[in-house]
Design a protein around this motif. Sequence first.
Motif, mmCIF file in Angstrom:
data_model
loop_
_atom_site.group_PDB
_atom_site.id
_atom_site.type_symbol
_atom_site.label_atom_id
_atom_site.label_comp_id
_atom_site.label_asym_id
_atom_site.label_seq_id
_atom_site.Cartn_x
_atom_site.Cartn_y
_atom_site.Cartn_z
ATOM 1 N N ALA A 227 3.454 4.072 -1.112
ATOM 2 C CA ALA A 227 3.849 3.509 0.184
ATOM 3 C C ALA A 227 3.381 4.386 1.340
ATOM 4 C CB ALA A 227 5.363 3.319 0.238
ATOM 5 N N ASP A 228 3.403 5.707 1.156
ATOM 6 C CA ASP A 228 2.918 6.622 2.202
ATOM 7 C C ASP A 228 1.442 6.358 2.491
ATOM 8 O OD1 ASP A 228 5.371 7.973 2.404
ATOM 9 O OD2 ASP A 228 4.851 9.338 0.775
ATOM 10 N N ARG A 229 0.649 6.264 1.436
ATOM 11 C CA ARG A 229 -0.793 6.031 1.600
ATOM 12 C C ARG A 229 -1.054 4.631 2.148
ATOM 13 N NH1 ARG A 229 -2.686 11.100 1.715
ATOM 14 N NH2 ARG A 229 -2.180 12.254 -0.192
ATOM 15 N N MET A 230 -0.242 3.690 1.718
ATOM 16 C CA MET A 230 -0.350 2.322 2.210
ATOM 17 C C MET A 230 -0.189 2.289 3.732
ATOM 18 S SD MET A 230 2.213 -0.755 1.093
ATOM 19 C CE MET A 230 2.268 -2.330 1.923
ATOM 20 N N ALA A 231 0.789 3.021 4.239
ATOM 21 C CA ALA A 231 1.032 3.059 5.683
ATOM 22 C C ALA A 231 -0.173 3.624 6.431
ATOM 23 C CB ALA A 231 2.279 3.888 5.974
ATOM 24 N N GLU A 232 -0.803 4.647 5.864
ATOM 25 C CA GLU A 232 -1.985 5.235 6.496
ATOM 26 C C GLU A 232 -3.111 4.211 6.597
ATOM 27 O OE1 GLU A 232 -3.243 8.781 4.473
ATOM 28 O OE2 GLU A 232 -1.191 9.494 4.216
ATOM 29 N N ILE A 233 -3.336 3.471 5.522
ATOM 30 C CA ILE A 233 -4.431 2.499 5.493
ATOM 31 C C ILE A 233 -4.144 1.338 6.432
ATOM 32 C CG2 ILE A 233 -5.704 0.899 4.015
ATOM 33 C CD1 ILE A 233 -5.147 2.872 1.689
ATOM 34 N N ILE A 234 -2.899 0.871 6.461
ATOM 35 C CA ILE A 234 -2.533 -0.225 7.356
ATOM 36 C C ILE A 234 -2.740 0.173 8.816
ATOM 37 C CG2 ILE A 234 -0.576 -1.567 8.229
ATOM 38 C CD1 ILE A 234 0.484 -1.645 5.351
ATOM 39 N N ALA A 235 -2.385 1.404 9.149
ATOM 40 C CA ALA A 235 -2.540 1.879 10.528
ATOM 41 C C ALA A 235 -4.005 1.867 10.959
ATOM 42 C CB ALA A 235 -1.967 3.286 10.664
ATOM 43 N N THR A 236 -4.898 2.080 10.011
ATOM 44 C CA THR A 236 -6.330 2.080 10.316
ATOM 45 C C THR A 236 -6.909 0.673 10.348
ATOM 46 O OG1 THR A 236 -6.619 4.256 9.298
ATOM 47 C CG2 THR A 236 -8.589 2.905 9.539
ATOM 48 N N CYS A 237 -6.540 -0.161 9.370
ATOM 49 C CA CYS A 237 -7.149 -1.492 9.227
ATOM 50 C C CYS A 237 -6.485 -2.580 10.068
ATOM 51 C CB CYS A 237 -7.121 -1.912 7.760
ATOM 52 S SG CYS A 237 -8.105 -0.873 6.666
ATOM 53 N N ARG A 238 -5.212 -2.421 10.376
ATOM 54 C CA ARG A 238 -4.446 -3.362 11.194
ATOM 55 C C ARG A 238 -4.625 -4.826 10.755
ATOM 56 N NH1 ARG A 238 -2.260 -0.792 15.403
ATOM 57 N NH2 ARG A 238 -3.135 1.226 16.031
ATOM 58 N N PRO A 239 -4.247 -5.147 9.542
ATOM 59 C CA PRO A 239 -4.386 -6.522 9.052
ATOM 60 C C PRO A 239 -3.326 -7.454 9.638
ATOM 61 C CG PRO A 239 -3.240 -5.195 7.437
ATOM 62 C CD PRO A 239 -3.673 -4.243 8.522
ATOM 63 N N GLN A 240 -3.611 -8.754 9.604
ATOM 64 C CA GLN A 240 -2.629 -9.736 10.058
ATOM 65 C C GLN A 240 -1.459 -9.836 9.080
ATOM 66 O OE1 GLN A 240 -5.608 -12.990 10.498
ATOM 67 N NE2 GLN A 240 -4.815 -13.199 12.570
ATOM 68 N N PHE A 241 -1.756 -9.796 7.781
ATOM 69 C CA PHE A 241 -0.732 -9.840 6.747
ATOM 70 C C PHE A 241 -1.006 -8.771 5.697
ATOM 71 C CE2 PHE A 241 -1.005 -14.297 8.184
ATOM 72 C CZ PHE A 241 0.312 -14.535 8.529
ATOM 73 N N THR A 242 0.070 -8.267 5.086
ATOM 74 C CA THR A 242 -0.077 -7.341 3.959
ATOM 75 C C THR A 242 0.679 -7.898 2.760
ATOM 76 O OG1 THR A 242 1.842 -6.039 4.679
ATOM 77 C CG2 THR A 242 -0.350 -5.295 5.404
ATOM 78 N N VAL A 243 0.102 -7.687 1.583
ATOM 79 C CA VAL A 243 0.723 -8.104 0.326
ATOM 80 C C VAL A 243 0.623 -6.937 -0.647
ATOM 81 C CG1 VAL A 243 0.555 -9.642 -1.675
ATOM 82 C CG2 VAL A 243 0.174 -10.547 0.631
ATOM 83 N N ALA A 244 1.674 -6.678 -1.399
ATOM 84 C CA ALA A 244 1.652 -5.638 -2.430
ATOM 85 C C ALA A 244 2.101 -6.247 -3.751
ATOM 86 C CB ALA A 244 2.562 -4.480 -2.053
ATOM 87 N N LEU A 245 1.425 -5.843 -4.826
ATOM 88 C CA LEU A 245 1.766 -6.344 -6.159
ATOM 89 C C LEU A 245 1.958 -5.178 -7.114
ATOM 90 C CD1 LEU A 245 -0.889 -8.191 -4.980
ATOM 91 C CD2 LEU A 245 0.034 -9.709 -6.727
ATOM 92 N N GLY A 246 3.016 -5.239 -7.937
ATOM 93 C CA GLY A 246 3.282 -4.170 -8.889
ATOM 94 C C GLY A 246 4.306 -4.602 -9.915
ATOM 95 N N ASP A 247 4.551 -3.728 -10.896
ATOM 96 C CA ASP A 247 5.467 -4.088 -11.979
ATOM 97 C C ASP A 247 6.464 -2.993 -12.339
ATOM 98 O OD1 ASP A 247 3.207 -2.556 -13.178
ATOM 99 O OD2 ASP A 247 4.344 -2.880 -15.017
ATOM 100 N N ALA A 248 6.308 -1.795 -11.756
ATOM 101 C CA ALA A 248 7.073 -0.637 -12.217
ATOM 102 C C ALA A 248 7.876 0.009 -11.087
ATOM 103 C CB ALA A 248 6.127 0.386 -12.846
ATOM 104 N N PRO A 249 8.822 0.901 -11.429
ATOM 105 C CA PRO A 249 9.633 1.568 -10.404
ATOM 106 C C PRO A 249 8.804 2.302 -9.345
ATOM 107 C CG PRO A 249 10.644 1.879 -12.542
ATOM 108 C CD PRO A 249 9.319 1.207 -12.807
ATOM 109 N N ASN A 250 7.649 2.849 -9.741
ATOM 110 C CA ASN A 250 6.851 3.570 -8.742
ATOM 111 C C ASN A 250 6.135 2.638 -7.771
ATOM 112 O OD1 ASN A 250 4.974 2.621 -10.600
ATOM 113 N ND2 ASN A 250 3.737 4.474 -10.573
ATOM 114 N N ASP A 251 6.311 1.330 -7.940
ATOM 115 C CA ASP A 251 5.734 0.346 -7.017
ATOM 116 C C ASP A 251 6.748 -0.177 -6.005
ATOM 117 O OD1 ASP A 251 3.190 0.288 -8.345
ATOM 118 O OD2 ASP A 251 4.067 -0.988 -9.887
#
Length: 260
Positions: free
Chosen positions: A180-204
């Motif tokens: 999630a920390d790295r995700m925030a960094e990338i979102i701040a740079t790319c500024r997408p209209q929508f974000t989606v995350a997919l995962g299956d485990a506690p670390n997601d």
Amino acid sequence: MPQPLPLLLFSDLDGTLISHDTYQWDAARPALSRLRSLGAGVVLASSKTAPEIIALRAQMGLDDWPAIVENGAGLLKAHASETPPDNDYLRLRDALAQLPKVQRAPFEGFGDLTVEQVAKITGLTIADAQNAKMRSFSEPGLWHGSDSKRAAFLNALSQHGITAREGGRFLTLSFGQTKADRMAEIIATCRPQFTVALGDAPNDVEMLQAADYGVIIANPHRAPLPPLKTEAKGRILRTTLSGPEGWNNAVLDLVEQLNI
């Protein structure tokens, strides 16, 4: 002016975009192709190492996007093809070596295993197991002791600034930073209209809750994730199909729902 990025998708790999049993992702090709045609971005976010991600990212045609490696402990830039320095990993292994033997013994990390042993416990090929051992930031491993001993083990490591994350198969140690920390960094740079995350485990979980929409991919090999905070609001969905089949259907459905 350049068009804004319509959608930025963050995806776990093992048990999510990649089959838990076969390590294949072919069933997700239709959704990946659809995302590409829309100009959407796909960021791989995994416990895998940079060498593992570099190969997979190229196979999937995702070189134009950064990737989150080793559970968020590291970030691989777009088009990067070199393994980052292993300074954090060496510090982590040194901290493990400083623990009393009786406290250290129940944890069997990748650094304690041969390539052949890593291949056996993961189901990877020898070549892929070699890449899995080429670590820069974190140490995954198996815990063979009791829950109380595990708590003491993690408490001792916390004195060195080391934290633990539970993934699909392993307990992974690092010096912090999450997907999630790295995700925030990338979102701040790319500024997408929508974000989606997919995962299956506690670390997601943090990543799933940080996105506009999260998708929990069914994984019959582990207990399902408990209800998450934003799930009741319809921001987090669950699939019935597992692995890349579930991933493919969920992404195609969301693209239609968002009318991108």
